[in-house]
Design a protein around this motif. Structure first.
Motif, PDB file in Angstrom:
ATOM      1  N   VAL A  66      -4.814   2.825  -3.647  1.00 30.74           N
ATOM      2  CA  VAL A  66      -5.488   1.723  -3.201  1.00 30.74           C
ATOM      3  C   VAL A  66      -5.804   0.812  -4.090  1.00 30.74           C
ATOM      4  N   ALA A  68      -2.805  -1.140  -5.079  1.00 26.69           N
ATOM      5  CA  ALA A  68      -2.518  -1.961  -3.688  1.00 26.69           C
ATOM      6  C   ALA A  68      -3.482  -3.292  -3.902  1.00 26.69           C
ATOM      7  N   CYS A  69      -4.773  -3.018  -4.135  1.00 25.52           N
ATOM      8  CA  CYS A  69      -5.612  -4.165  -3.823  1.00 25.52           C
ATOM      9  C   CYS A  69      -5.496  -5.033  -5.224  1.00 25.52           C
ATOM     10  N   LEU A 100      -6.458   2.361   5.429  1.00 26.44           N
ATOM     11  CA  LEU A 100      -6.758   1.854   4.148  1.00 26.44           C
ATOM     12  C   LEU A 100      -6.116   0.287   4.197  1.00 26.44           C
ATOM     13  N   GLY A 101      -4.940   0.100   4.816  1.00 26.29           N
ATOM     14  CA  GLY A 101      -4.443  -1.005   4.912  1.00 26.29           C
ATOM     15  C   GLY A 101      -5.411  -2.274   5.313  1.00 26.29           C
ATOM     16  N   LEU A 151       0.509  -1.149   0.044  1.00 23.44           N
ATOM     17  CA  LEU A 151      -0.016  -0.129   0.093  1.00 23.44           C
ATOM     18  C   LEU A 151       0.786   1.185  -0.065  1.00 23.44           C
ATOM     19  N   GLN A 152       1.858   1.102   0.697  1.00 22.30           N
ATOM     20  CA  GLN A 152       2.816   2.593   0.792  1.00 22.30           C
ATOM     21  C   GLN A 152       3.363   2.560  -0.538  1.00 22.30           C
ATOM     22  N   VAL A 183      -7.205  -2.972   2.184  1.00 26.26           N
ATOM     23  CA  VAL A 183      -6.509  -3.906   1.360  1.00 26.26           C
ATOM     24  C   VAL A 183      -6.309  -5.146   1.781  1.00 26.26           C
ATOM     25  N   VAL A 209      -2.865   5.097   5.732  1.00 27.46           N
ATOM     26  CA  VAL A 209      -2.079   3.764   5.556  1.00 27.46           C
ATOM     27  C   VAL A 209      -2.750   2.754   6.567  1.00 27.46           C
TER      28      VAL A 209
END
Length: 179
Positions: free
Chosen positions: A145, A148-149, A106-107, A83-84, A110, A103
């Motif tokens: 996001v 990352a997803c 939203l982490g 994610l970062q 994810v 983060v």
């Protein structure tokens, strides 16, 4: 309590906030204080796996819990998490003040969607409710996001959480942030 996997023992005043303990007592200053009222989301940490606003949680109520802060998010080698890295690539971290809280919040999203369907843009924006950013306009954060997803789904082992579980977790995300 455990903080970023390390056991911590201390005495806390009855009115001490978790954000105060993390920042002032443990020196974990990545957790920011922006509004002191639970409105901005800069203080989001994970408490027993759920994202919460640490300015609204009494330290004493977190006794026996596991707390994860932004300092505990990097990989063992010091690399950025997926994610970062995705937020960095999509320019979702402009001034950086809101980034640790985002983060942490939203982490959870994810992680919860890794084995299922990707969250839609409206679902990501709903998850962002309660995390204020004055720089990005959220467009680059949403793209980060999504990136990352997609990466998390590609890496998810077979049998990970399915779409129904992911939707339930995503639906509870905005409410969890309001704790």
């Amino acid at each position: 309590m455990k903080v970023n996997g390390r056991p911590e023992q201390f005495s806390a005043q009855p009115n001490e906030l978790l954000v105060e303990r993390l920042r002032d007592g443990l020196g974990l200053t990545g957790t920011k204080v922006g509004c002191d009222t639970g409105q901005c989301g800069t203080c989001v940490v994970r408490l027993d796996g759920r994202s919460v606003k640490s300015c609204l949680v009494l330290t004493a109520s977190a006794a026996g819990s596991e707390v994860a802060t932004i300092e505990g998010e990097t990989t063992r080698g010091g690399d950025l998490t997926g994610l970062q890295e995705a937020l960095r690539r999509e320019h979702g971290t402009q001034c950086g003040f809101c980034t640790p809280g985002m983060v942490m919040a939203l982490g959870e999203l994810v992680d919860s969607t890794a084995g299922g369907e990707a969250p839609t843009e409206p679902e990501i924006r709903e998850w962002l409710t309660g995390n204020l950013c004055r720089c990005t306009g959220y467009h680059s954060v949403v793209r980060g996001v999504q990136r990352a997803c997609a990466a998390a789904r590609a890496e998810a082992p077979a049998g990970a959480a399915g779409p129904a579980e992911s939707a339930a977790v995503a639906a509870s995300g905005a409410a969890a942030q309001e704790v």
